[in-house]
Scaffold this motif. Structure first.
Motif, short mmCIF file in Angstrom:
data_model
loop_
_atom_site.label_atom_id
_atom_site.label_comp_id
_atom_site.label_asym_id
_atom_site.label_seq_id
_atom_site.Cartn_x
_atom_site.Cartn_y
_atom_site.Cartn_z
N LYS A 206 0.87 -1.17 0.00
CA LYS A 206 0.00 0.00 0.00
C LYS A 206 0.91 1.23 0.00
O LYS A 206 1.97 1.20 0.63
CB LYS A 206 -0.81 -0.06 1.29
CG LYS A 206 -1.84 1.00 1.49
CD LYS A 206 -2.59 0.63 2.77
CE LYS A 206 -3.54 1.69 3.20
NZ LYS A 206 -4.26 1.38 4.41
N GLN A 207 0.48 2.29 -0.68
CA GLN A 207 1.32 3.49 -0.71
C GLN A 207 1.26 4.23 0.64
O GLN A 207 0.18 4.58 1.12
CB GLN A 207 0.83 4.42 -1.82
CG GLN A 207 1.56 5.74 -1.87
CD GLN A 207 0.94 6.69 -2.89
OE1 GLN A 207 0.39 6.25 -3.89
NE2 GLN A 207 1.03 7.99 -2.62
N ASP B 110 -4.92 0.15 -7.29
CA ASP B 110 -5.79 0.54 -6.17
C ASP B 110 -4.99 0.73 -4.88
O ASP B 110 -5.44 1.33 -3.93
CB ASP B 110 -6.84 -0.55 -5.88
CG ASP B 110 -7.66 -0.88 -7.09
OD1 ASP B 110 -7.27 -0.48 -8.20
OD2 ASP B 110 -8.69 -1.55 -6.94
N TRP B 111 -3.78 0.18 -4.86
CA TRP B 111 -2.94 0.29 -3.66
C TRP B 111 -2.24 1.66 -3.65
O TRP B 111 -1.47 1.96 -2.77
CB TRP B 111 -1.88 -0.80 -3.56
CG TRP B 111 -2.06 -2.09 -4.32
CD1 TRP B 111 -1.09 -2.76 -5.01
CD2 TRP B 111 -3.21 -2.93 -4.41
NE1 TRP B 111 -1.58 -3.91 -5.55
CE2 TRP B 111 -2.89 -4.05 -5.20
CE3 TRP B 111 -4.52 -2.82 -3.93
CZ2 TRP B 111 -3.79 -5.06 -5.52
CZ3 TRP B 111 -5.42 -3.83 -4.24
CH2 TRP B 111 -5.06 -4.92 -5.01
N LEU B 112 -2.47 2.44 -4.70
CA LEU B 112 -1.80 3.74 -4.81
C LEU B 112 -2.78 4.88 -4.56
O LEU B 112 -3.99 4.71 -4.67
CB LEU B 112 -1.20 3.91 -6.21
CG LEU B 112 -0.23 2.83 -6.68
CD1 LEU B 112 0.28 3.16 -8.07
CD2 LEU B 112 0.93 2.70 -5.71
N SER B 113 -2.22 6.03 -4.25
CA SER B 113 -3.06 7.21 -4.03
C SER B 113 -2.36 8.42 -4.67
O SER B 113 -1.70 9.20 -3.98
CB SER B 113 -3.24 7.41 -2.52
OG SER B 113 -3.85 8.64 -2.25
N HIS C 265 5.74 -4.08 -9.18
CA HIS C 265 5.29 -3.02 -8.28
C HIS C 265 4.58 -1.95 -9.11
O HIS C 265 5.18 -1.38 -10.02
CB HIS C 265 6.47 -2.36 -7.55
CG HIS C 265 7.38 -3.35 -6.90
ND1 HIS C 265 6.96 -4.15 -5.87
CD2 HIS C 265 8.66 -3.71 -7.16
CE1 HIS C 265 7.96 -4.94 -5.51
NE2 HIS C 265 9.01 -4.69 -6.28
N PRO C 266 3.30 -1.66 -8.79
CA PRO C 266 2.62 -0.63 -9.56
C PRO C 266 3.16 0.76 -9.23
O PRO C 266 3.61 0.99 -8.09
CB PRO C 266 1.16 -0.75 -9.09
CG PRO C 266 1.23 -1.36 -7.74
CD PRO C 266 2.46 -2.22 -7.72
N PHE C 267 3.15 1.64 -10.21
CA PHE C 267 3.51 3.04 -9.93
C PHE C 267 2.78 3.96 -10.87
O PHE C 267 2.32 3.55 -11.94
CB PHE C 267 5.04 3.26 -10.01
CG PHE C 267 5.61 3.22 -11.41
CD1 PHE C 267 6.01 2.02 -11.97
CD2 PHE C 267 5.73 4.38 -12.17
CE1 PHE C 267 6.53 1.97 -13.26
CE2 PHE C 267 6.25 4.35 -13.46
CZ PHE C 267 6.66 3.13 -14.01
N ILE C 268 2.65 5.21 -10.45
CA ILE C 268 2.02 6.25 -11.27
C ILE C 268 2.92 7.48 -11.23
O ILE C 268 3.43 7.83 -10.17
CB ILE C 268 0.61 6.61 -10.73
CG1 ILE C 268 -0.36 5.44 -10.95
CG2 ILE C 268 0.06 7.87 -11.40
CD1 ILE C 268 -1.75 5.65 -10.37
N VAL C 269 3.09 8.09 -12.38
CA VAL C 269 3.88 9.34 -12.43
C VAL C 269 2.92 10.50 -12.69
O VAL C 269 2.03 10.40 -13.54
CB VAL C 269 4.95 9.27 -13.54
CG1 VAL C 269 5.64 10.63 -13.70
CG2 VAL C 269 5.99 8.20 -13.23
N PRO D 88 -5.37 4.91 -0.39
CA PRO D 88 -5.07 3.63 -1.04
C PRO D 88 -5.68 2.47 -0.26
O PRO D 88 -5.92 2.59 0.93
CB PRO D 88 -3.54 3.56 -0.96
CG PRO D 88 -3.19 4.39 0.24
CD PRO D 88 -4.23 5.45 0.36
N VAL D 89 -5.93 1.37 -0.93
CA VAL D 89 -6.38 0.17 -0.21
C VAL D 89 -5.22 -0.82 -0.13
O VAL D 89 -4.25 -0.71 -0.89
CB VAL D 89 -7.61 -0.50 -0.88
CG1 VAL D 89 -8.82 0.39 -0.82
CG2 VAL D 89 -7.31 -0.90 -2.31
N GLU D 90 -5.31 -1.76 0.81
CA GLU D 90 -4.20 -2.70 0.97
C GLU D 90 -4.23 -3.77 -0.11
O GLU D 90 -5.30 -4.31 -0.41
CB GLU D 90 -4.29 -3.35 2.35
CG GLU D 90 -3.01 -4.03 2.71
CD GLU D 90 -3.11 -4.72 4.05
OE1 GLU D 90 -3.75 -4.19 4.96
OE2 GLU D 90 -2.54 -5.82 4.15
N GLY D 91 -3.08 -4.06 -0.68
CA GLY D 91 -3.05 -4.96 -1.82
C GLY D 91 -2.37 -6.29 -1.55
O GLY D 91 -1.94 -6.59 -0.44
#
Ligand SMILES: Nc1ncnc2c1ncn2[C@@H]1O[C@H](COP(=O)(O)OP(=O)(O)OP(=O)(O)O)[C@@H](O)[C@H]1O
Length: 528
Positions: free
Chosen positions: A106-107, A315-318, A351-355, A230-233
């Motif tokens: 989770k983030q 979904d684990w990201l915010s 590992h998911p990520f967003i820029v 974020p939700v826990e993944g």
């Protein structure tokens, strides 16, 4: 000879607390000024995690005060309105290294379970005083206060005092006070910069800092819209190694491999798992606790190699979001225009990520020789080690002339990377390592907002050209109208009006709009 040598060698083991007490600089506590900054940073990050990650609009009050000016002793106090810490957990949270609620997929801003303890260790090593922690959970009848230090030999908390009072007004949150050796003169600008950069991406937070000389740095809340928590993944199969696979199996009941995979990993559906099992050569119905060492090794290897997994879920990201980011930048940097983008989720090693990226132009931004860069990882401003950060490398290779930027230029670039695992370049958590997937996304994000800037600058250039032409032609209208009036006998003002209309029409200007002017772009937000 050999034996003698051996008998001279004494072995010992250190607890994590003792090890970090001896090696504080690794966690950023390398000098009194750096320790002051790091303390503020660790406490503020905990405060923000305890509020916004739980859907609470953050209200954070911090103060730094002189305790003994001659000995450079300061008290640092940070109070939040977060979820609070359970009473029985407070001693371990502040007194045991590697104790955390954030070892989850989770983030979070925090990841190591170390920050608060380093603050306590540094305080007790310099002022000798324990930390004072006051907290109350939402809905709790009591407010409890502890004074704690760390027994570094045992890596355990030492409780100096523990009191409980009635929670008459329904307060919830946490307040931490430490006394430590610092250097305000050297730390001031970095701490102020940290607060400013934090406020820029958290316009939904109210943050106040009272400085030792009673100066107040205040950032008001300008929006009540917050990023979705974020939700826990679950772990993604391509991020797994042999040891984590074994740990997962040991925590599970002895179920068939196929069910184990579906239940414990992100991105594994019925069809994917069937495809995957064809590549492994282990019976899908084999119970996980009966897998041999070589089967486990093979399984972990194939899980990392298989190309058919779904992308890790985001979904684990915010992420901050385009509107919130634009609002924060407009409020803090006060530019003429800002362009923002939040990219689609991507992933590296499972590992998911967003820029997210933004460009702010003009207004209160001073012209500089290269873009001012604001780097963020999981909403934490990164102030140090810019040279080793992948974001700096990408920004340095941009040919800004392609986007109509001529330096010196009033240009600021903001880049935020959020992930369940930020690949930090060092333990100091100040720079993001060169991971090709992240580098590519940062590049695409920056290009996207730079293209918006280019369109904006081209429009401004055109407006400027028209303005100049209009001004030149306008110089002659008085003279020409007066001469034509003299020859024709028509009223001079009527001719002047007609001439101005003609000029505007020829220049393609809106006749009703009056004389052309560069349109005010203050507050202009373009969401790319
Ligand atoms: N202000 C706070 N409100 C609620 N919980 C807190 C607060 N401060 C600390 N905690 C709890 O204490 C734990 C330990 O905090 P600590 O700062 O030591 O590590 P961390 O935040 O988990 O990770 P990192 O070392 O990367 O900062 C946190 O995981 C959190 O559960």
């Amino acid at each position: 000879m050999w034996c003698m040598y051996m008998s001279d060698v004494a072995f010992e083991s250190l607890t994590p607390a003792e090890w970090f007490r001896r090696n504080k600089e690794i966690a950023g506590f390398s000098s009194p000024s750096r320790a002051m900054y790091q303390t503020v940073r660790e406490l503020i990050e905990n405060a923000l995690d305890a509020t916004e990650n739980h859907g609470i609009l953050p209200s954070i009050k911090a103060s730094i005060r002189y305790v003994d000016k001659d000995k450079d002793l300061y008290s640092i106090y940070v109070e939040d309105n977060g979820i609070g810490i359970p009473e029985e957990e407070i001693p371990n949270v502040f007194g045991q290294i590697f104790y955390s609620s954030k070892y989850k997929i989770k983030q979070h801003r925090g990841i190591f379970g170390l920050g608060a303890k380093m603050v306590v260790l540094y305080a007790q090593s310099t002022s000798g005083m324990p930390v004072r922690v006051t907290s109350s959970m939402k809905g709790s009848q009591y407010i409890y206060t502890y004074e704690i230090s760390i027994d570094t030999v045992k890596n355990k908390p030492v409780i100096h005092s523990h009191v409980r009072v009635e929670n008459k007004y329904g307060w919830h949150g946490t307040a931490v006070k430490v006394v430590l050796e610092g250097n305000w003169q050297y730390a001031k600008s970095r701490i102020e910069e940290y607060f400013t950069r934090t406020a820029m991406i958290t316009p939904y937070a109210e943050i106040i800092l009272i400085e030792p000389n009673n100066e107040v740095l205040r950032f008001n809340r300008i929006t009540t819209i917050m990023p979705k928590p974020p939700v826990e993944g679950l772990p993604h199969p391509s991020s797994i190694d042999l040891e984590s696979l074994k740990q997962l199996i040991s925590r599970n009941s002895d179920i068939p491999l196929i069910d184990f995979l579906k239940e414990n990993f992100d991105g594994i559906g019925d069809e994917t798992v069937r495809e995957f099992m064809k590549t492994v050569g282990i019976r899908a119905s084999k119970h996980v606790k009966r897998l041999s060492e070589s089967e486990l090794r093979l399984l972990a290897e194939k899980m990392r190699q298989f190309n058919g997994w779904r992308r890790p879920r985001a979904d684990w990201l915010s992420p901050i979001g385009e509107k919130i980011l634009a609002n924060g930048i407009l409020h803090v940097l006060k530019p003429e225009a800002v362009f923002v983008t939040t990219r689609k989720p991507s992933s590296y090693s499972g590992h998911p990520f967003i820029v997210e990226a933004a460009i702010a132009w003009g207004g209160s931004i001073m012209p500089v020789d290269k873009p001012i860069l604001y780097r963020y990882a999981n909403k934490v401003p990164l102030l140090q080690d810019e040279g080793s950060d992948v974001i700096r490398h990408v920004i340095d290779e941009v040919d800004w002339s392609q986007y109509k930027v001529k330096f010196p230029a009033p240009l600021a670039v903001v880049v935020h990377v959020c992930s369940t695992k930020i690949p930090y370049a060092s333990a100091g958590k100040e720079a993001i390592a060169d991971v090709p997937e992240i580098e590519k996304e940062v590049r695409l994000a920056v290009r996207e907002v730079a293209r918006k800037l280019k369109v904006y600058l081209a429009r401004k250039e055109k407006e400027q050209e028209l303005l100049t032409k209009y001004a030149i032609l306008r110089l002659y209208t008085d003279e020409v109208s007066s001469a034509l009036s003299f020859v024709s006998g028509v009223d001079e003002n009527v001719i002047k009006g007609k001439l101005e209309e003609l000029i505007k029409r020829k220049l393609g200007l809106d006749i009703r709009a009056g004389p052309p002017a560069i349109t005010s772009e203050v507050g202009n937000v373009a969401v790319a």
